[in-house]
Motif scaffolding. Structure first.
Motif, mmCIF file in Angstrom:
data_model
loop_
_atom_site.group_PDB
_atom_site.id
_atom_site.type_symbol
_atom_site.label_atom_id
_atom_site.label_comp_id
_atom_site.label_asym_id
_atom_site.label_seq_id
_atom_site.Cartn_x
_atom_site.Cartn_y
_atom_site.Cartn_z
ATOM 1 N N ILE A 181 0.748 -1.217 0.017
ATOM 2 C CA ILE A 181 0.151 -0.034 0.006
ATOM 3 C C ILE A 181 0.854 1.045 -0.053
ATOM 4 N N ARG A 182 1.899 1.256 0.902
ATOM 5 C CA ARG A 182 2.709 2.502 0.920
ATOM 6 C C ARG A 182 3.651 2.556 -0.248
ATOM 7 N N ILE A 248 -4.471 -3.675 -5.039
ATOM 8 C CA ILE A 248 -4.150 -2.373 -4.328
ATOM 9 C C ILE A 248 -3.935 -1.415 -5.416
ATOM 10 N N ALA A 249 -3.287 -1.634 -6.585
ATOM 11 C CA ALA A 249 -2.974 -0.606 -7.597
ATOM 12 C C ALA A 249 -4.354 -0.171 -8.065
ATOM 13 N N LYS A 250 -5.335 -1.109 -8.027
ATOM 14 C CA LYS A 250 -6.597 -0.442 -8.898
ATOM 15 C C LYS A 250 -7.203 0.439 -7.663
ATOM 16 N N GLY A 292 -11.717 -4.843 2.473
ATOM 17 C CA GLY A 292 -10.589 -4.682 3.746
ATOM 18 C C GLY A 292 -9.458 -3.714 3.128
ATOM 19 N N ILE A 293 -8.898 -3.869 1.958
ATOM 20 C CA ILE A 293 -7.975 -2.872 1.506
ATOM 21 C C ILE A 293 -8.473 -1.570 1.430
ATOM 22 N N GLN A 294 -9.523 -1.289 1.008
ATOM 23 C CA GLN A 294 -10.198 -0.052 1.046
ATOM 24 C C GLN A 294 -10.050 0.698 2.242
ATOM 25 N N LEU A 295 -10.571 -0.019 3.374
ATOM 26 C CA LEU A 295 -10.306 0.696 4.888
ATOM 27 C C LEU A 295 -8.936 0.743 5.140
#
Length: 305
Positions: A181-182, A248-250, A292-295
């Motif tokens: 993510i970072r 994650i890129a999307k 989960g990734i959005q949060l």
């Protein structure tokens, strides 16, 4: 119910405490500055003073592949000592219920996937995180030995890989999802067209939102007598490393390319835990990977403000 939580400032601990506040739980969770978990007497005194009904051992020294490779002694010693101290202090103070958090790293590197609880100690461990795995194995076995010799049934929950709110996003000690993510966020902000992936990206991993694990831990407390002494917790589905990068890129909106560094290690080819026992209990995680990734990304952005 009085619950003593170690690692209350970590990702799992904070999620547990956040959910526990919604129920009838009285929580005691000293910070590392208030209680040194490497100090056996200090832990004994703290548990003796609070007199909990349940101890949740969620503390630990954690990190990604790079950190584990660089500091195997630290990962072994710190996690082993903390675990021994907490389990022993709970037992000595007459605490009947304890939830010990293990790790899927405890399973042999060549074990057949999905990883069944009974395949622990059936083969060699993954070298890149062997120190951490050995410590977790030892504490889990300590809990089993307590039951065999003294009839005290402490439970070990072995979660799959985790991510979520209050995760560590530092490049030096973060796990894969927060690190990616970072990395992708910074590439997007800087206008970079390339993001590096260690290895070929074909290794498969299972990730669960940490709040779901917290929910299972509280479920285990409420249904303690029905929980096996050693049980996996997971989503039962895995994805390749590349697929996590793409997801994650999307979400972040990164349209660049991925570049593979084949000189770097990829770790175990697959780590998918068997969730049969979990399903038999009637529990399943609620959060999809995308949600989960959005949060988690939203939480990461809030931390940057």
């Amino acid at each position: 119910m009085k619950v003593f939580v170690t690692g209350g400032r970590g990702m799992v601990g904070r999620n547990v405490i956040s959910l526990a506040k919604q129920h009838d739980f009285e929580i005691c969770s000293p910070s590392s500055s208030e209680l040194n978990l490497l100090d056996a007497q200090a832990i004994h005194d703290s548990i003796q003073q609070f007199r909990p009904d349940v101890v949740i051992h969620a503390a630990g020294k954690v990190g990604g592949i790079q950190a584990n490779i660089q500091s195997p002694f630290d990962f072994f010693y710190d996690n082993l000592q903390m675990g021994i101290n907490v389990v022993y202090a709970a037992w000595q103070n007459g605490v009947d219920k304890l939830i010990n958090l293990g790790s899927s790293c405890m399973y042999p590197k060549n074990a057949t996937n999905p990883l069944r609880e009974d395949c622990v100690l059936s083969g060699d461990l993954e070298p890149t995180n062997e120190g951490y795995a050995l410590a977790k194995l030892s504490v889990g076995r300590m809990c089993e030995y307590l039951y065999r010799q003294y009839g005290v049934e402490y439970k070990t929950i072995v979660p799959c890989n985790l991510y979520g709110l209050w995760d560590k996003f530092s490049p030096n000690n973060s796990h894969m999802v927060p690190a990616v993510i970072r990395k992708i966020h910074e590439a997007s902000v800087s206008g970079s067209h390339d993001v590096e992936i260690w290895g070929d990206g074909k290794a498969r991993r299972e990730f669960m939102f940490a709040e779901d694990l917290a929910d299972f831990i509280l479920y285990a407390i409420r249904n303690y007598d029905h929980i096996p002494s050693f049980i996996n917790a997971g989503v039962g589905i895995d994805h390749s490393i590349v697929e996590y990068y793409e997801t994650i890129a999307k979400i972040i909106g990164f349209n660049g390319r991925f570049v593979h560094d084949l000189t770097k290690p990829s770790g175990m080819s697959q780590k998918l835990v068997d969730v049969s026992k979990q399903k038999e209990l009637g529990w399943s995680p609620k959060t999809s990977l995308v949600d989960g990734i959005q949060l988690t990304y939203k939480h990461f952005l809030e931390e940057q403000i």
